[in-house]
Design a protein around this motif. Structure first.
Motif, PDB file in Angstrom:
ATOM      1  N   PHE A 279       0.851  -1.192   0.000  1.00  0.00           N
ATOM      2  CA  PHE A 279       0.000   0.000   0.000  1.00  0.00           C
ATOM      3  C   PHE A 279       0.883   1.237   0.000  1.00  0.00           C
ATOM      4  O   PHE A 279       1.841   1.318   0.780  1.00  0.00           O
ATOM      5  N   ARG A 280       0.558   2.183  -0.857  1.00  0.00           N
ATOM      6  CA  ARG A 280       1.258   3.466  -0.868  1.00  0.00           C
ATOM      7  C   ARG A 280       0.551   4.428   0.078  1.00  0.00           C
ATOM      8  O   ARG A 280      -0.620   4.256   0.387  1.00  0.00           O
ATOM      9  N   SER A 281       1.264   5.454   0.501  1.00  0.00           N
ATOM     10  CA  SER A 281       0.721   6.367   1.496  1.00  0.00           C
ATOM     11  C   SER A 281      -0.435   7.180   0.915  1.00  0.00           C
ATOM     12  O   SER A 281      -0.503   7.432  -0.292  1.00  0.00           O
ATOM     13  N   VAL A 282      -1.349   7.587   1.793  1.00  0.00           N
ATOM     14  CA  VAL A 282      -2.550   8.334   1.404  1.00  0.00           C
ATOM     15  C   VAL A 282      -2.745   9.491   2.380  1.00  0.00           C
ATOM     16  O   VAL A 282      -2.040   9.617   3.382  1.00  0.00           O
ATOM     17  N   PHE A 283      -3.732  10.344   2.068  1.00  0.00           N
ATOM     18  CA  PHE A 283      -4.112  11.383   3.019  1.00  0.00           C
ATOM     19  C   PHE A 283      -4.786  10.735   4.218  1.00  0.00           C
ATOM     20  O   PHE A 283      -5.492   9.730   4.086  1.00  0.00           O
ATOM     21  N   GLY A 284      -4.608  11.310   5.384  1.00  0.00           N
ATOM     22  CA  GLY A 284      -5.183  10.763   6.604  1.00  0.00           C
ATOM     23  C   GLY A 284      -6.680  10.981   6.677  1.00  0.00           C
ATOM     24  O   GLY A 284      -7.247  11.771   5.907  1.00  0.00           O
ATOM     25  N   PRO A 285      -7.343  10.277   7.570  1.00  0.00           N
ATOM     26  CA  PRO A 285      -8.789  10.457   7.739  1.00  0.00           C
ATOM     27  C   PRO A 285      -9.109  11.847   8.275  1.00  0.00           C
ATOM     28  O   PRO A 285      -8.230  12.569   8.759  1.00  0.00           O
ATOM     29  N   GLN A 286     -10.382  12.196   8.184  1.00  0.00           N
ATOM     30  CA  GLN A 286     -10.813  13.505   8.661  1.00  0.00           C
ATOM     31  C   GLN A 286     -10.542  13.643  10.167  1.00  0.00           C
ATOM     32  O   GLN A 286     -10.727  12.709  10.929  1.00  0.00           O
ATOM     33  N   HIS A 287     -10.078  14.809  10.570  1.00  0.00           N
ATOM     34  CA  HIS A 287      -9.741  15.120  11.967  1.00  0.00           C
ATOM     35  C   HIS A 287      -8.566  14.297  12.485  1.00  0.00           C
ATOM     36  O   HIS A 287      -8.376  14.175  13.701  1.00  0.00           O
ATOM     37  N   ALA A 288      -7.769  13.731  11.563  1.00  0.00           N
ATOM     38  CA  ALA A 288      -6.597  12.969  12.007  1.00  0.00           C
ATOM     39  C   ALA A 288      -5.508  13.927  12.481  1.00  0.00           C
ATOM     40  O   ALA A 288      -5.382  15.031  11.962  1.00  0.00           O
ATOM     41  N   PRO A 289      -4.734  13.535  13.484  1.00  0.00           N
ATOM     42  CA  PRO A 289      -3.655  14.410  13.955  1.00  0.00           C
ATOM     43  C   PRO A 289      -2.600  14.584  12.872  1.00  0.00           C
ATOM     44  O   PRO A 289      -2.347  13.662  12.087  1.00  0.00           O
ATOM     45  N   PRO A 290      -1.964  15.759  12.787  1.00  0.00           N
ATOM     46  CA  PRO A 290      -0.937  15.984  11.767  1.00  0.00           C
ATOM     47  C   PRO A 290       0.351  15.239  12.096  1.00  0.00           C
ATOM     48  O   PRO A 290       0.578  14.833  13.234  1.00  0.00           O
ATOM     49  N   GLY A 291       1.192  15.078  11.087  1.00  0.00           N
ATOM     50  CA  GLY A 291       2.500  14.473  11.312  1.00  0.00           C
ATOM     51  C   GLY A 291       2.521  12.963  11.248  1.00  0.00           C
ATOM     52  O   GLY A 291       3.533  12.346  11.604  1.00  0.00           O
ATOM     53  N   TRP A 292       1.439  12.322  10.792  1.00  0.00           N
ATOM     54  CA  TRP A 292       1.387  10.869  10.690  1.00  0.00           C
ATOM     55  C   TRP A 292       1.460  10.456   9.220  1.00  0.00           C
ATOM     56  O   TRP A 292       1.018  11.181   8.338  1.00  0.00           O
ATOM     57  N   ILE A 293       2.018   9.278   8.978  1.00  0.00           N
ATOM     58  CA  ILE A 293       2.084   8.696   7.633  1.00  0.00           C
ATOM     59  C   ILE A 293       0.976   7.659   7.541  1.00  0.00           C
ATOM     60  O   ILE A 293       0.978   6.671   8.293  1.00  0.00           O
ATOM     61  N   TRP A 294       0.017   7.874   6.631  1.00  0.00           N
ATOM     62  CA  TRP A 294      -1.205   7.071   6.611  1.00  0.00           C
ATOM     63  C   TRP A 294      -1.267   6.112   5.422  1.00  0.00           C
ATOM     64  O   TRP A 294      -0.746   6.404   4.348  1.00  0.00           O
ATOM     65  N   PHE A 295      -1.958   4.985   5.667  1.00  0.00           N
ATOM     66  CA  PHE A 295      -2.192   3.986   4.621  1.00  0.00           C
ATOM     67  C   PHE A 295      -3.635   3.500   4.729  1.00  0.00           C
ATOM     68  O   PHE A 295      -4.119   3.222   5.838  1.00  0.00           O
ATOM     69  N   ASN A 296      -4.287   3.381   3.590  1.00  0.00           N
ATOM     70  CA  ASN A 296      -5.631   2.815   3.537  1.00  0.00           C
ATOM     71  C   ASN A 296      -5.504   1.308   3.335  1.00  0.00           C
ATOM     72  O   ASN A 296      -5.090   0.849   2.263  1.00  0.00           O
ATOM     73  N   VAL A 297      -5.873   0.531   4.346  1.00  0.00           N
ATOM     74  CA  VAL A 297      -5.718  -0.928   4.294  1.00  0.00           C
ATOM     75  C   VAL A 297      -7.082  -1.618   4.324  1.00  0.00           C
ATOM     76  O   VAL A 297      -7.202  -2.763   4.769  1.00  0.00           O
ATOM     77  N   SER A 298      -8.108  -0.929   3.825  1.00  0.00           N
ATOM     78  CA  SER A 298      -9.453  -1.509   3.845  1.00  0.00           C
ATOM     79  C   SER A 298      -9.540  -2.764   2.982  1.00  0.00           C
ATOM     80  O   SER A 298     -10.409  -3.602   3.197  1.00  0.00           O
ATOM     81  N   SER A 299      -8.630  -2.892   1.990  1.00  0.00           N
ATOM     82  CA  SER A 299      -8.636  -4.087   1.132  1.00  0.00           C
ATOM     83  C   SER A 299      -7.608  -5.121   1.585  1.00  0.00           C
ATOM     84  O   SER A 299      -7.206  -5.988   0.805  1.00  0.00           O
ATOM     85  N   LEU A 300      -7.216  -5.040   2.851  1.00  0.00           N
ATOM     86  CA  LEU A 300      -6.214  -5.954   3.387  1.00  0.00           C
ATOM     87  C   LEU A 300      -6.706  -7.396   3.357  1.00  0.00           C
ATOM     88  O   LEU A 300      -7.824  -7.697   3.768  1.00  0.00           O
ATOM     89  N   ASN A 301      -5.850  -8.293   2.866  1.00  0.00           N
ATOM     90  CA  ASN A 301      -6.166  -9.714   2.869  1.00  0.00           C
ATOM     91  C   ASN A 301      -6.077 -10.234   4.299  1.00  0.00           C
ATOM     92  O   ASN A 301      -5.064 -10.024   4.980  1.00  0.00           O
ATOM     93  N   PRO A 302      -7.113 -10.907   4.807  1.00  0.00           N
ATOM     94  CA  PRO A 302      -7.106 -11.331   6.217  1.00  0.00           C
ATOM     95  C   PRO A 302      -6.040 -12.365   6.551  1.00  0.00           C
ATOM     96  O   PRO A 302      -5.763 -12.594   7.724  1.00  0.00           O
ATOM     97  N   SER A 303      -5.422 -12.984   5.540  1.00  0.00           N
ATOM     98  CA  SER A 303      -4.412 -14.012   5.827  1.00  0.00           C
ATOM     99  C   SER A 303      -3.026 -13.426   6.068  1.00  0.00           C
ATOM    100  O   SER A 303      -2.078 -14.164   6.338  1.00  0.00           O
ATOM    101  N   MET A 304      -2.895 -12.098   5.996  1.00  0.00           N
ATOM    102  CA  MET A 304      -1.583 -11.484   6.188  1.00  0.00           C
ATOM    103  C   MET A 304      -1.138 -11.579   7.645  1.00  0.00           C
ATOM    104  O   MET A 304      -1.907 -11.282   8.558  1.00  0.00           O
ATOM    105  N   LEU A 305       0.115 -11.972   7.837  1.00  0.00           N
ATOM    106  CA  LEU A 305       0.657 -12.150   9.191  1.00  0.00           C
ATOM    107  C   LEU A 305       1.790 -11.185   9.508  1.00  0.00           C
ATOM    108  O   LEU A 305       2.068 -10.943  10.679  1.00  0.00           O
ATOM    109  N   GLY A 306       2.457 -10.675   8.498  1.00  0.00           N
ATOM    110  CA  GLY A 306       3.594  -9.799   8.729  1.00  0.00           C
ATOM    111  C   GLY A 306       3.461  -8.501   7.971  1.00  0.00           C
ATOM    112  O   GLY A 306       2.838  -8.446   6.903  1.00  0.00           O
ATOM    113  N   ALA A 307       4.032  -7.423   8.521  1.00  0.00           N
ATOM    114  CA  ALA A 307       3.936  -6.114   7.880  1.00  0.00           C
ATOM    115  C   ALA A 307       5.231  -5.343   8.093  1.00  0.00           C
ATOM    116  O   ALA A 307       5.863  -5.438   9.156  1.00  0.00           O
TER     117      ALA A 307
END
Length: 233
Positions: free
Chosen positions: A91-119
């Motif tokens: 996943f490449r970085s994205v804009f953070g959710p609304q009202h998210a604190p600044p200074g964070w690096i965000w990723f949208n992982v809504s399509s994450l495969n449930p079998s993933m064990l490592g990141a």
């Protein structure tokens, strides 16, 4: 004699008209077939809710992912008994959710495969300091689901020597702990630094100077997930 010539001319004219008629019929049939094909294609596209067909465009792969693919190819070549392969998501970085604190690096992982064990969190070290200055960083994460943000304990402490860089050019952090939170729609990461007094401080400008954080850049932050333990390169 004249009558024979007249009859011959009549026959030629009749053959010519016949050929023209046949050609016209063929052109009409071809045009009708083309229209039928267009209508059929249009119906198929409408059925699939596709309004426009465009040439497929494959985005240029992230440099770190090219290394991962090469690594996996070499492993598959050695392990002929493995038929399932290794599942990898990135996943490449994205804009953070609304009202998210600044200074964070965000990723949208809504399509994450449930079998993933490592990141892994992959950050490209942008510059080097001319002197062997060291800085201690602490990596923190926050997960977002249904509009709620939940921060986790520190994932990793690491000492960086700023006149050295990994051979790959990337600092790679094991962030597998974020996968324990379910469900998760977005995940964010933040680097905090230890100052001379030993206390942790936030310093977004320092993070921006150390790492390439530009979304859309070829070396932008990347979150890589594995079906097994991370493949270190």
């Amino acid at each position: 004699m004249a009558q024979g010539v007249y009859l011959g001319f009549f026959d030629v004219t009749r053959v010519f008209l016949l050929l023209c008629s046949v050609t016209s019929l063929l052109l009409i049939d071809h045009h009708r077939d083309a229209e039928d094909d267009r209508e059929l294609n249009k119906a198929i596209l409408e059925m699939l809710h596709i309004n426009k067909v465009s040439a497929s465009h494959q985005a240029q792969p992230h440099p770190y992912m090219r290394r991962i693919y090469q690594r996996l190819d070499s492993l598959e070549a050695q392990d002929f008994g493995s038929s399932d392969g290794t599942l990898v998501q990135s996943f490449r970085s994205v804009f953070g959710p609304q009202h998210a604190p600044p200074g964070w690096i965000w990723f949208n992982v809504s399509s994450l495969n449930p079998s993933m064990l490592g990141a892994e969190l992959v950050l490209f070290r942008k510059i080097l300091h001319p002197r062997p200055i060291s800085v201690t960083i602490t990596l923190h994460s926050v997960t977002a689901a249904h509009g709620a943000l939940k921060e986790s304990p520190a994932l990793e402490d690491r000492l960086l020597i700023l006149d050295q860089r990994p051979s790959s050019g990337f600092d790679v952090f094991d962030v597998s702990a974020v996968l324990a939170v379910k469900p998760v729609e977005m995940v964010g990461f933040q680097l905090r630094y230890t100052d001379e007094s030993g206390s942790l401080v936030l310093h977004e400008a320092l993070t921006q100077s150390l790492y390439c954080l530009n979304r859309g850049s070829l070396s932008e932050p990347l979150l890589v997930l594995y079906q097994a333990h991370p493949v270190h390169i």
